[in-house]
Design a protein around this motif. Structure first.
Motif, PDB file in Angstrom:
ATOM      1  N   ASP A 102     -30.924 -14.632  12.032  1.00 61.09           N
ATOM      2  CA  ASP A 102     -31.764 -13.507  11.602  1.00 61.09           C
ATOM      3  C   ASP A 102     -31.169 -12.857  10.355  1.00 61.09           C
ATOM      4  OD1 ASP A 102     -33.947 -11.420  12.681  1.00 61.09           O
ATOM      5  OD2 ASP A 102     -32.252 -10.286  11.883  1.00 61.09           O
ATOM      6  N   SER A 150     -29.765  -4.835  17.653  1.00 60.46           N
ATOM      7  CA  SER A 150     -28.644  -3.990  18.090  1.00 60.46           C
ATOM      8  C   SER A 150     -28.470  -4.019  19.607  1.00 60.46           C
ATOM      9  CB  SER A 150     -28.832  -2.546  17.597  1.00 60.46           C
ATOM     10  OG  SER A 150     -28.986  -2.498  16.195  1.00 60.46           O
ATOM     11  N   SER A 174     -21.779 -10.763  15.099  1.00 58.81           N
ATOM     12  CA  SER A 174     -20.321 -10.628  15.032  1.00 58.81           C
ATOM     13  C   SER A 174     -19.809 -11.503  13.902  1.00 58.81           C
ATOM     14  CB  SER A 174     -19.657 -11.054  16.345  1.00 58.81           C
ATOM     15  OG  SER A 174     -18.244 -10.967  16.190  1.00 58.81           O
ATOM     16  N   ARG A 224     -15.887 -13.760  19.598  1.00 59.00           N
ATOM     17  CA  ARG A 224     -17.037 -12.971  20.056  1.00 59.00           C
ATOM     18  C   ARG A 224     -18.355 -13.730  19.881  1.00 59.00           C
ATOM     19  NH1 ARG A 224     -15.501  -7.190  17.222  1.00 59.00           N
ATOM     20  NH2 ARG A 224     -13.878  -6.564  18.701  1.00 59.00           N
TER      21      ARG A 224
HETATM   22  N1  NAP Z   1     -35.047  -5.095  12.111  1.00 59.69           N
HETATM   23  C1  NAP Z   1     -34.184  -4.129  11.945  1.00 59.69           C
HETATM   24  O1  NAP Z   1     -34.493  -3.047  11.418  1.00 59.69           O
HETATM   25  C2  NAP Z   1     -32.770  -4.323  12.414  1.00 59.69           C
HETATM   26  C3  NAP Z   1     -31.893  -3.222  12.484  1.00 59.69           C
HETATM   27  C4  NAP Z   1     -30.603  -3.445  12.974  1.00 59.69           C
HETATM   28  C5  NAP Z   1     -30.220  -4.732  13.352  1.00 59.69           C
HETATM   29  N2  NAP Z   1     -31.085  -5.792  13.234  1.00 59.69           N
HETATM   30  C6  NAP Z   1     -30.690  -7.173  13.594  1.00 59.69           C
HETATM   31  O2  NAP Z   1     -30.006  -7.170  14.843  1.00 59.69           O
HETATM   32  C7  NAP Z   1     -28.687  -7.685  14.650  1.00 59.69           C
HETATM   33  C8  NAP Z   1     -27.696  -7.057  15.619  1.00 59.69           C
HETATM   34  O3  NAP Z   1     -27.678  -5.666  15.538  1.00 59.69           O
HETATM   35  P1  NAP Z   1     -26.406  -4.872  14.988  1.00 59.69           P
HETATM   36  O4  NAP Z   1     -25.865  -5.579  13.809  1.00 59.69           O
HETATM   37  O5  NAP Z   1     -26.821  -3.452  14.879  1.00 59.69           O
HETATM   38  O6  NAP Z   1     -25.317  -4.898  16.099  1.00 59.69           O
HETATM   39  P2  NAP Z   1     -24.953  -5.402  17.560  1.00 59.69           P
HETATM   40  O7  NAP Z   1     -25.117  -6.860  17.690  1.00 59.69           O
HETATM   41  O8  NAP Z   1     -25.595  -4.482  18.540  1.00 59.69           O
HETATM   42  O9  NAP Z   1     -23.392  -5.050  17.522  1.00 59.69           O
HETATM   43  C9  NAP Z   1     -22.555  -5.555  16.519  1.00 59.69           C
HETATM   44  C10 NAP Z   1     -21.217  -4.816  16.577  1.00 59.69           C
HETATM   45  O10 NAP Z   1     -20.557  -5.111  17.800  1.00 59.69           O
HETATM   46  C11 NAP Z   1     -19.352  -5.835  17.536  1.00 59.69           C
HETATM   47  N3  NAP Z   1     -19.324  -6.964  18.502  1.00 59.69           N
HETATM   48  C12 NAP Z   1     -20.123  -8.051  18.528  1.00 59.69           C
HETATM   49  N4  NAP Z   1     -19.848  -8.831  19.566  1.00 59.69           N
HETATM   50  C13 NAP Z   1     -18.833  -8.239  20.235  1.00 59.69           C
HETATM   51  C14 NAP Z   1     -18.094  -8.579  21.401  1.00 59.69           C
HETATM   52  N5  NAP Z   1     -18.365  -9.676  22.091  1.00 59.69           N
HETATM   53  N6  NAP Z   1     -17.110  -7.733  21.804  1.00 59.69           N
HETATM   54  C15 NAP Z   1     -16.836  -6.598  21.103  1.00 59.69           C
HETATM   55  N7  NAP Z   1     -17.512  -6.225  19.993  1.00 59.69           N
HETATM   56  C16 NAP Z   1     -18.484  -7.040  19.554  1.00 59.69           C
HETATM   57  C17 NAP Z   1     -19.444  -6.315  16.106  1.00 59.69           C
HETATM   58  O11 NAP Z   1     -18.172  -6.344  15.495  1.00 59.69           O
HETATM   59  P3  NAP Z   1     -17.613  -7.634  14.688  1.00 59.69           P
HETATM   60  O12 NAP Z   1     -18.692  -8.115  13.770  1.00 59.69           O
HETATM   61  O13 NAP Z   1     -16.435  -7.060  13.990  1.00 59.69           O
HETATM   62  O14 NAP Z   1     -17.244  -8.645  15.736  1.00 59.69           O
HETATM   63  C18 NAP Z   1     -20.300  -5.220  15.467  1.00 59.69           C
HETATM   64  O15 NAP Z   1     -19.500  -4.093  15.161  1.00 59.69           O
HETATM   65  C19 NAP Z   1     -28.426  -7.380  13.179  1.00 59.69           C
HETATM   66  O16 NAP Z   1     -27.310  -8.087  12.693  1.00 59.69           O
HETATM   67  C20 NAP Z   1     -29.730  -7.739  12.548  1.00 59.69           C
HETATM   68  O17 NAP Z   1     -29.854  -9.142  12.413  1.00 59.69           O
HETATM   69  C21 NAP Z   1     -32.360  -5.597  12.789  1.00 59.69           C
END
Ligand code: NAP
Length: 270
Positions: free
Chosen positions: A45, A195, A238, A243
């Motif tokens: 994504d 998220s 991540s 992770r």
């Molecule tokens: N459409 C939209 O408006 C929108 C908005 C937000 C997000 N998104 C999509 O959704 C995806 C995910 O959401 P997000 O980036 O907000 O975050 P998330 O996946 O909810 O969380 C990511 C955070 O958690 C940490 N993490 C990941 N796996 C872990 C684990 N197993 N143990 C401990 N910590 C862990 C990561 O750190 P490290 O990277 O340092 O491991 C990062 O700080 C985005 O990347 C994007 O593709 C879309």
């Protein structure tokens, strides 16, 4: 994993866990996406707004996998509305990725990020018509929206031909979005959970930690598994290989009793 794929209303399938790339700078995106592909992710994504499409695309193209075996999503920037504007932004995305089609293209949000809540219905309809054209021309396999509320989707249903195939929304333990989920289910719209870890903020929650211990799992695994239990498609992000691996090892089911306990958790983002 119990469910490997979700199916859109046009019959196209999508791997049930996607690799998120928001906040991964272009320079790091190549290594992160390569790590994800190496560890079995086949759904990536990204978005024009993430400014990493170039290296996301390069990592996919360089990896030993056929294009048809990777599901790639990108998004029309939230501030870009309009028919021609959408066609132009889509071209930019394809060029950045170095690809000749996309698997899923989403309107990133119903309003620009600096004007959250602004009524952009007309612009969204014009953009959606452009996406319908790209879909009908075979340039995109599926089209959808992101951050759309019921009223935003209803405007497309009332004025356009194709029902959105996906809605990518913030969804994690504490933010259950029940009405929106019910509405999407009624219209056969796949809900993608962005998220799923509340961008990391969820992971120290004591109830989540306690339940994770019971399953010999990590809080992240339970949080991601929770999305699947709610029939939403999680997109964990991540940049760490350990992770990245952990986040798709979800060979357990959360009991109804534990789901109920997780449902009681308040939104950590208030
Ligand atoms: N459409 C939209 O408006 C929108 C908005 C937000 C997000 N998104 C999509 O959704 C995806 C995910 O959401 P997000 O980036 O907000 O975050 P998330 O996946 O909810 O969380 C990511 C955070 O958690 C940490 N993490 C990941 N796996 C872990 C684990 N197993 N143990 C401990 N910590 C862990 C990561 O750190 P490290 O990277 O340092 O491991 C990062 O700080 C985005 O990347 C994007 O593709 C879309």
């Amino acid at each position: 994993m119990s469910k490997e794929l979700f199916t859109f209303h046009n019959g196209v399938t999508i791997p049930s866990i996607g690799f998120g790339t928001w906040q991964i700078p272009n320079e790091e995106a190549y290594d992160s996406v390569t790590m994800a592909l190496k560890n079995g992710y086949t759904h990536i994504d990204t978005a024009l707004a993430y400014q990493n499409e170039e290296n996301v695309g390069k990592a996919i193209r360089d990896f030993d996998i056929a294009r048809k075996d990777v599901f790639v999503t990108s998004k029309l920037p939230a501030q870009i509305k309009g028919y021609q504007e959408t066609l132009d932004a889509f071209d930019e995305t394809l060029t950045n990725l170095g690809m000749d089609y996309l698997d899923l293209y989403l309107i990133h949000a119903p309003w620009p990020w600096n004007e959250i809540g602004k009524d952009c219905t007309e612009g969204n309809i014009a953009s959606w018509k452009a996406m319908e054209k790209l879909y009908n021309d075979g340039k995109i396999k599926t089209i959808g929206v992101s951050n759309f509320e019921i009223k935003d989707i209803q405007a497309l249903l009332d004025n356009c031909d194709i029902v959105p195939m996906a809605n990518q929304i913030p969804f994690y333990i504490g933010r259950d979005q029940k009405d929106l989920l019910d509405f999407c289910k009624k219209h056969d719209i796949v809900v993608e959970a962005y998220s799923p870890l509340a961008t990391g903020q969820l992971l120290d929650h004591p109830v989540l930690k306690e339940i994770a211990e019971k399953y010999d799992a990590t809080p992240a695994q339970v949080a991601i598994r929770y999305c699947l239990e709610k029939d939403t498609l999680p997109l964990p992000k991540s940049t760490h290989e350990k992770r990245i691996i952990e986040n798709r090892e979800l060979n357990f089911e959360i009991s109804a009793e534990d789901l109920a306990a997780l449902d009681k958790i308040e939104d950590v983002r208030g």
